[in-house]
Design an enzyme around this catalytic site. Structure first.
Site, PDB file in Angstrom:
ATOM      1  N   CYS A   1      36.115   1.840 -24.045  1.00  0.00           N
ATOM      2  CA  CYS A   1      35.251   1.737 -22.877  1.00  0.00           C
ATOM      3  C   CYS A   1      35.914   2.272 -21.615  1.00  0.00           C
ATOM      4  CB  CYS A   1      34.807   0.289 -22.663  1.00  0.00           C
ATOM      5  SG  CYS A   1      36.159  -0.852 -22.337  1.00  0.00           S
TER       6      CYS A   1
ATOM      7  N   HIS B   1       0.812  -1.206   0.000  1.00  0.00           N
ATOM      8  CA  HIS B   1       0.000   0.000   0.000  1.00  0.00           C
ATOM      9  C   HIS B   1       0.852   1.266   0.000  1.00  0.00           C
ATOM     10  CE1 HIS B   1      -2.145   3.267   2.145  1.00  0.00           C
ATOM     11  NE2 HIS B   1      -3.064   2.964   1.251  1.00  0.00           N
TER      12      HIS B   1
END
Length: 798
Positions: free
Chosen positions: A755, A424
């Site tokens: 990279c 909830h």
């Protein structure tokens, strides 16, 4: 005489005004999706007309309107008083003429179908609920395990009255709905006995990022109320939709929840009551769903989403509830409604939150959303103390329920001890657009009432609560008019938790997915230790390993599954773009810090240029560990179907070494060229550049590791602080090495990429790479946008 009953087979999604959103959806699924193999419990709806006619017959409308007139919804006490009066009026109104008889007759027909011992779920269904823009979830009441005529009729009256729960009144005011234009229908259906098994919630997207290519499933033992309300930390599962639909049946990733309690029915009560009982430790340590169960639910979710999207004429992600019956063992869909948060987000503005400081961590849990907020912590123990909460504070609680929503909507953030990503508190936080950290276990003890805290959900799946007010920034980027450069811009990524959110950055795939992060964070143990625990000297380490792999078939199964789920998550996030996965590149000192690692690693004076990368893979000291890595990668590509994964070999010193590694990979089922498999090599040793024509015969592409190439070209140990001033990727010699590598790759028709850190740190290096015609550069996520813009400018000038 009016007919107030509609069977599920008689209603569909177009009947919301007649039977409310929940019943209309149940009817739609029962009628349209049962033939596709989705199990939906049969039942019937009491129409909203019955609610209206009953109040008219009792002459209750004027009194109800007078009670609601002038209500201040933010006055919690006034709201409670008026709500109680309204509910008493509705509950006290007799059911409209002939309704009771119609309900009892329909109940008898259901008993003929399911047997006399049938128990019922009696569920409220408001005529304004489950709309694409407002969920209304949990605003009215549901009554479970109902049997007997009188109990059924009483549950119906209580459902009607629940249209005026405090939370429902508040929610209607917040969303601009007229109390008296909303009516209530009731769904009466076969009760799925999940109290004897398991239940949960699932979404046809990732709830935190809005990533739409996965089904996200949560589950726990017992009735679903604990999952929905956040009283329990559930198990979590992801399934990748595109590969699932091509026939690859594999769970993408799993997380074991604690599942400490389960809700079952209390016996000997006049009305059906529930209670929570502890879950035995053995059940807590295993998943409440098997992989086959997860895949069945994923199939349900994909079919439901497709059906509702076709009905709506647009893609419609769905929020669903499922339950497994402990008597017949079948999985049932018990609710489906449009997802109302992520799917409603419009535009192409990317909003990224970044913490600019670090601090003392007070609590950790599941991150809900990706935002950061600060405020004074306010512990609320129960509903009676809600009036102590002040707007702008951080709500700290054990758990929350719909009755708390009036104050939740004024909170800067929410922190709870209990709950998972579909509880909830999480659902409300998403609707409100505020960060929440749920399932912290000890937040109410570790966070002092009134102290200033920073709640961060910007670091992946784990949310953190820090002491004090930490500085953070919000970066907004309009992606709608950002063109793509000719040079491919890829991303460096090792953390699977960040994969879905990072995928929204403009990119051409992942140029470097490091296994080291996954092994460190998800596996935590040395692969050889997992295979040979008997060779570990320390008994406490052996015990820790046993604890780690509990629930798996053994150390091998643990390593392969965990590694494949981590890599698979990254590959799925960027599917079908390429994801270049570098096989492990730990140094010996780094491997030794893993659990059990000290018993398997030599001590080296300079691990940076020692026993690392390709040298390990066929060496007797690690060959079995490399076989595990290969098994995980084979599972990602073959079982998961994520063939966008390319593999990359790091620190390959010599051509002969490359040949040995490729042969070992082929022996482990990873044959270059088979099933489209490409294998790259890191170009980070001068020998890789000098002999690039020879290496090009073995590998499909080169990824230049500028950090190691700089180190070995300049002879600078990048781990040494004394000579670190001499480490510079911009040195003319290093740049010449990079140029030769790019030219060599082009000459051999092989892919070239870089990279390392250089283009992220230095704009002039990005410029240089564009000028020499590199195919791609792979950047850290936080530099992608700025570097992309810079490269576009450079390309314009060329």
């Amino acid at each position: 005489m009016s007919n107030y009953i509609r069977w599920f087979k008689e209603i569909g999604i177009e009947d919301v005004p007649l039977v409310g959103g929940k019943n209309a959806s149940l009817g739609e699924m029962y009628r349209e999706l049962s033939p596709q193999g989705i199990k939906v419990p049969n039942g019937f709806a009491v129409t909203a007309e019955a609610y209206r006619d009953g109040l008219s017959q009792a002459g209750a409308w004027d009194e109800l309107k007078a009670i609601m007139d002038g209500l201040d919804p933010d006055d919690v006490d006034d709201l409670a008083r008026r709500g109680a009066k309204a509910r008493a009026i509705i509950y006290g109104a007799p059911l409209v003429d002939s309704l009771a008889e119609q309900i009892i007759d329909a109940y008898a027909q259901l008993q003929q179908e399911y047997g006399d011992d049938l128990s019922l779920a009696v569920r409220s269904s408001a005529t304004a609920e489950d709309l694409p823009t407002a969920s209304f979830a949990g605003q009215q009441e549901t009554y479970l395990n109902i049997s007997g005529n009188e109990h059924l009729l009483d549950a119906c009256r209580r459902c009607f009255a629940s249209l005026f729960t405090d939370r429902a009144i508040h929610y209607r005011i917040d969303n601009g709905f007229d109390h008296f234009k909303v009516a209530l229908s009731i769904g009466i259906m076969k009760m799925v006995r999940s109290d004897l098994d398991a239940s949960g919630v699932m979404f046809s997207l990732d709830t935190e990022t809005g990533f739409r290519d996965v089904v996200f499933i949560t589950g726990a033992y017992g009735l679903g109320e604990n999952v929905v309300q956040g009283a329990v930390e559930p198990d979590e599962f992801y399934v990748h939709k595109p590969t699932f639909e091509t026939g690859h049946r594999a769970v993408l990733r799993r997380h074991l929840g604690s599942k400490k309690i389960k809700m079952i029915y209390a016996t000997g009560e006049s009305r059906a009551m529930t209670k929570n009982v502890p879950v035995p430790e053995t059940d807590r340590q295993r998943y409440c769903l098997s992989d086959d169960d997860v895949l069945t639910l994923a199939d349900y979710a994909i079919k439901v989403e497709k059906h509702y999207s076709e009905k709506a004429g647009e893609h419609r992600p769905m929020d669903m509830e499922w339950a497994r019956d402990g008597i017949d063992g079948q999985l049932y869909m018990v609710q489906a409604r449009p997802e109302t948060v992520e799917s409603q987000k419009q535009g192409k503005v990317l909003r990224q939150y970044h913490l600019k400081q670090q601090g003392e961590i007070l609590a950790r849990g599941y991150a809900v959303g990706t935002k950061i907020a600060t405020g004074h912590a306010r512990y609320i123990a129960d509903v009676a103390h809600l009036d102590e909460f002040k707007p702008g504070e951080v709500l700290v609680a054990d758990t929350t329920t719909p009755d708390w929503e009036p104050v939740m909507k004024t909170a800067a953030a929410i922190v709870t001890n209990r709950g998972g990503r579909t509880c909830h508190a999480a659902i409300v936080a998403r609707e409100l657009g505020i960060p929440a950290v749920v399932g912290c276990d000890n937040a109410t003890d570790s966070i002092s009432n009134g102290e200033m805290v920073t709640v961060s959900c910007a670091g992946g799946d784990e949310g953190r609560v820090y002491r004090g007010e930490l500085d953070f920034e919000i970066i907004e980027t309009d992606l709608s008019d950002l063109p793509r450069p000719r040079t491919k811009i890829m991303i460096n990524l090792g953390n699977p938790d960040m994969a879905f959110s990072t995928s929204f950055l403009p990119n051409d795939g992942v140029g470097l997915a490091r296994l080291e992060f996954i092994i460190n964070e998800y596996i935590k143990a040395h692969p050889m230790a997992l295979l040979h625990p008997e060779r570990i000297a320390d008994t406490s380490v052996r015990q820790a390993l046993e604890t780690l792999i509990y629930g798996y078939a053994g150390g091998r199964d643990y390593f392969v599954r965990r590694l494949s789920e981590g890599v698979g998550t990254i590959a799925a996030a960027f599917w079908p773009k390429p994801v270049v996965v570098r096989m492990s590149d730990f140094k010996t000192n780094e491997y030794a810090t893993l659990l059990g690692g000290a018993d398997f690693e030599p001590k080296e004076d300079n691990p940076m240029i020692g026993f690392r990368g390709a040298a390990r893979y066929t060496h007797p000291a690690y060959a079995e560990g490399f076989a595990l890595e290969c098994a995980a990668m084979k599972r990602v590509r073959d079982e998961m179907g994520l063939t966008n994964v390319k593999l990359m070999i790091p620190f390959c010193r010599r051509v002969e070494e490359g040949e040995r590694v490729l042969q070992a990979m082929a022996d482990h089922g990873l044959q270059r060229g088979e099933n489209g498999l490409e294998i790259y090599v890191m170009c980070e040793i001068p020998n890789n550049v000098i002999l690039i024509d020879e290496f090009a015969k073995l590998f499909d592409g080169f990824s230049i590791g500028s950090n190691d190439l700089t180190q070995l070209t300049l002879g600078v140990d990048r781990d040494s602080e004394i000579v670190s001033f001499d480490f510079d990727e911009r040195d003319p010699g290093v740049k010449q090495m990079i140029r030769l590598a790019v030219e060599g790759a082009r000459r051999n028709r092989r892919h070239s990429g870089l990279c390392g850190q250089a283009p992220s740190d230095y704009p002039e290096m990005a410029e240089f790479l564009v000028e020499i015609g590199i195919d791609s550069m792979s950047l850290n996520p936080d530099t992608v946008l700025a570097t992309t813009r810079h490269i576009l400018e450079v390309e314009k000038k060329r």
